[in-house]
Scaffold this motif. Sequence first.
Motif, short mmCIF file in Angstrom:
data_model
loop_
_atom_site.label_atom_id
_atom_site.label_comp_id
_atom_site.label_asym_id
_atom_site.label_seq_id
_atom_site.Cartn_x
_atom_site.Cartn_y
_atom_site.Cartn_z
N TYR A 1 0.84 -1.21 0.00
CA TYR A 1 0.00 0.00 0.00
C TYR A 1 0.87 1.26 0.00
O TYR A 1 1.91 1.30 0.65
CB TYR A 1 -0.93 0.00 1.23
CG TYR A 1 -1.58 -1.34 1.44
CD1 TYR A 1 -2.55 -1.81 0.59
CD2 TYR A 1 -1.16 -2.17 2.49
CE1 TYR A 1 -3.13 -3.07 0.76
CE2 TYR A 1 -1.72 -3.42 2.68
CZ TYR A 1 -2.71 -3.87 1.80
OH TYR A 1 -3.26 -5.11 1.98
N LYS A 2 0.42 2.26 -0.71
CA LYS A 2 1.16 3.52 -0.79
C LYS A 2 0.39 4.71 -0.19
O LYS A 2 0.98 5.59 0.42
CB LYS A 2 1.50 3.84 -2.26
CG LYS A 2 2.56 2.94 -2.87
CD LYS A 2 3.90 3.14 -2.19
CE LYS A 2 4.99 2.30 -2.84
NZ LYS A 2 6.27 2.42 -2.11
N LEU A 3 -0.92 4.72 -0.40
CA LEU A 3 -1.74 5.86 0.05
C LEU A 3 -2.80 5.36 1.02
O LEU A 3 -3.69 4.59 0.66
CB LEU A 3 -2.38 6.56 -1.14
CG LEU A 3 -3.22 7.82 -0.83
CD1 LEU A 3 -2.40 8.86 -0.07
CD2 LEU A 3 -3.77 8.41 -2.12
N TYR A 4 -2.72 5.84 2.25
CA TYR A 4 -3.50 5.33 3.38
C TYR A 4 -4.37 6.49 3.87
O TYR A 4 -3.88 7.53 4.29
CB TYR A 4 -2.49 4.90 4.44
CG TYR A 4 -2.94 4.12 5.65
CD1 TYR A 4 -4.06 4.47 6.40
CD2 TYR A 4 -2.18 3.04 6.10
CE1 TYR A 4 -4.41 3.76 7.53
CE2 TYR A 4 -2.52 2.32 7.23
CZ TYR A 4 -3.64 2.68 7.94
OH TYR A 4 -3.98 1.98 9.07
N LEU A 5 -5.68 6.30 3.83
CA LEU A 5 -6.61 7.33 4.29
C LEU A 5 -7.08 7.00 5.70
O LEU A 5 -7.59 5.90 5.96
CB LEU A 5 -7.82 7.41 3.36
CG LEU A 5 -8.97 8.34 3.80
CD1 LEU A 5 -8.51 9.78 3.94
CD2 LEU A 5 -10.15 8.22 2.84
N VAL A 6 -6.90 7.95 6.61
CA VAL A 6 -7.44 7.84 7.97
C VAL A 6 -8.66 8.76 8.03
O VAL A 6 -8.55 9.96 7.76
CB VAL A 6 -6.40 8.25 9.03
CG1 VAL A 6 -7.00 8.15 10.43
CG2 VAL A 6 -5.16 7.35 8.92
N ILE A 7 -9.81 8.19 8.37
CA ILE A 7 -11.05 8.93 8.21
C ILE A 7 -11.94 8.81 9.44
O ILE A 7 -11.86 7.83 10.19
CB ILE A 7 -11.80 8.43 6.95
CG1 ILE A 7 -12.88 9.42 6.49
CG2 ILE A 7 -12.37 7.03 7.17
CD1 ILE A 7 -13.44 9.10 5.11
N LYS B 1 -1.30 10.31 -4.95
CA LYS B 1 -0.82 9.02 -5.43
C LYS B 1 0.19 9.20 -6.55
O LYS B 1 1.26 8.56 -6.57
CB LYS B 1 -2.02 8.18 -5.90
CG LYS B 1 -1.69 6.73 -6.24
CD LYS B 1 -1.36 5.93 -4.98
CE LYS B 1 -1.30 4.44 -5.26
NZ LYS B 1 -2.62 3.85 -5.52
N ASN B 2 -0.12 10.09 -7.47
CA ASN B 2 0.82 10.34 -8.57
C ASN B 2 2.13 10.94 -8.08
O ASN B 2 3.20 10.61 -8.60
CB ASN B 2 0.17 11.29 -9.59
CG ASN B 2 -0.69 10.55 -10.59
OD1 ASN B 2 -0.82 9.34 -10.51
ND2 ASN B 2 -1.29 11.27 -11.50
N GLU B 3 2.03 11.79 -7.06
CA GLU B 3 3.23 12.45 -6.54
C GLU B 3 4.17 11.43 -5.91
O GLU B 3 5.39 11.48 -6.14
CB GLU B 3 2.82 13.50 -5.49
CG GLU B 3 3.97 14.24 -4.85
CD GLU B 3 4.73 15.16 -5.79
OE1 GLU B 3 5.83 15.63 -5.42
OE2 GLU B 3 4.23 15.43 -6.92
N ILE B 4 3.64 10.50 -5.13
CA ILE B 4 4.52 9.56 -4.42
C ILE B 4 4.99 8.40 -5.29
O ILE B 4 5.89 7.65 -4.89
CB ILE B 4 3.86 9.01 -3.13
CG1 ILE B 4 2.55 8.27 -3.45
CG2 ILE B 4 3.63 10.13 -2.15
CD1 ILE B 4 1.87 7.68 -2.24
N LEU B 5 4.40 8.28 -6.47
CA LEU B 5 4.84 7.22 -7.39
C LEU B 5 5.85 7.73 -8.41
O LEU B 5 6.25 6.99 -9.32
CB LEU B 5 3.64 6.62 -8.12
CG LEU B 5 2.68 5.79 -7.25
CD1 LEU B 5 1.52 5.28 -8.07
CD2 LEU B 5 3.40 4.64 -6.56
#
Length: 210
Positions: A8-14, A205-209
């Motif tokens: 996983y790369k992008l984790y949303l805490v909600i 997501k695009n930024e961290i990839l």
Amino acid sequence: MTLTPFPYKLYLVISEADCKHRNFLDVAEQGILGGVDIIQLREKNAADKAFLNNALRLKEITDKYGIPLIINDNALVAKEANAFGIHVGLNDTPPTVLREFFFQNKMIGYSIEYLDQLKNKDAAVADYLGISPVFRTNTKTDTVTEWGLEGLMKIRKLTDKPLVAIGNIHLKNALAIINAGADCIAVVSEICSAENPQKAAFNLKNEILK
């Protein structure tokens, strides 16, 4: 349960509160459509019944898209909702205890607030370590250490565990955090407060990839 490499790369805490006047379920779904890989439901002030209700409603959406649902702190809710896993901190049920009961085959995340924690049994049995916070944030005020990029780099040298960084992460610093050693970034406001949560997730997501 060992997950290597961390997928996983992008984790949303909600939470409902973090989404303010929006339906948190809509925000979660938009985040997923934008590229969120994993979601944690964090309802700090909700009673168990309300927390579980929200977890079950959110799980319908995460299951629809094949996205793991993590429950913050509350082992009862995580068990009753049959969540993918649980995330705990220093003052919660320890990972070593969770592993003995319902969570043998579930994902366990463990927040790191002191370097000494890296040497304990709880860190050893956790599937990933939450580096909290990288930078101080108004969405979580009960933290101890502001790690910064240097602290994150130091932790990266001391453990092979997947690192999930959280704390005031946004589009302008996300890639630097990944480059400092995080396997994944976790965000709250950057998606929950965005005018367009789907676009915000897509841009992150695009930024961290890169």
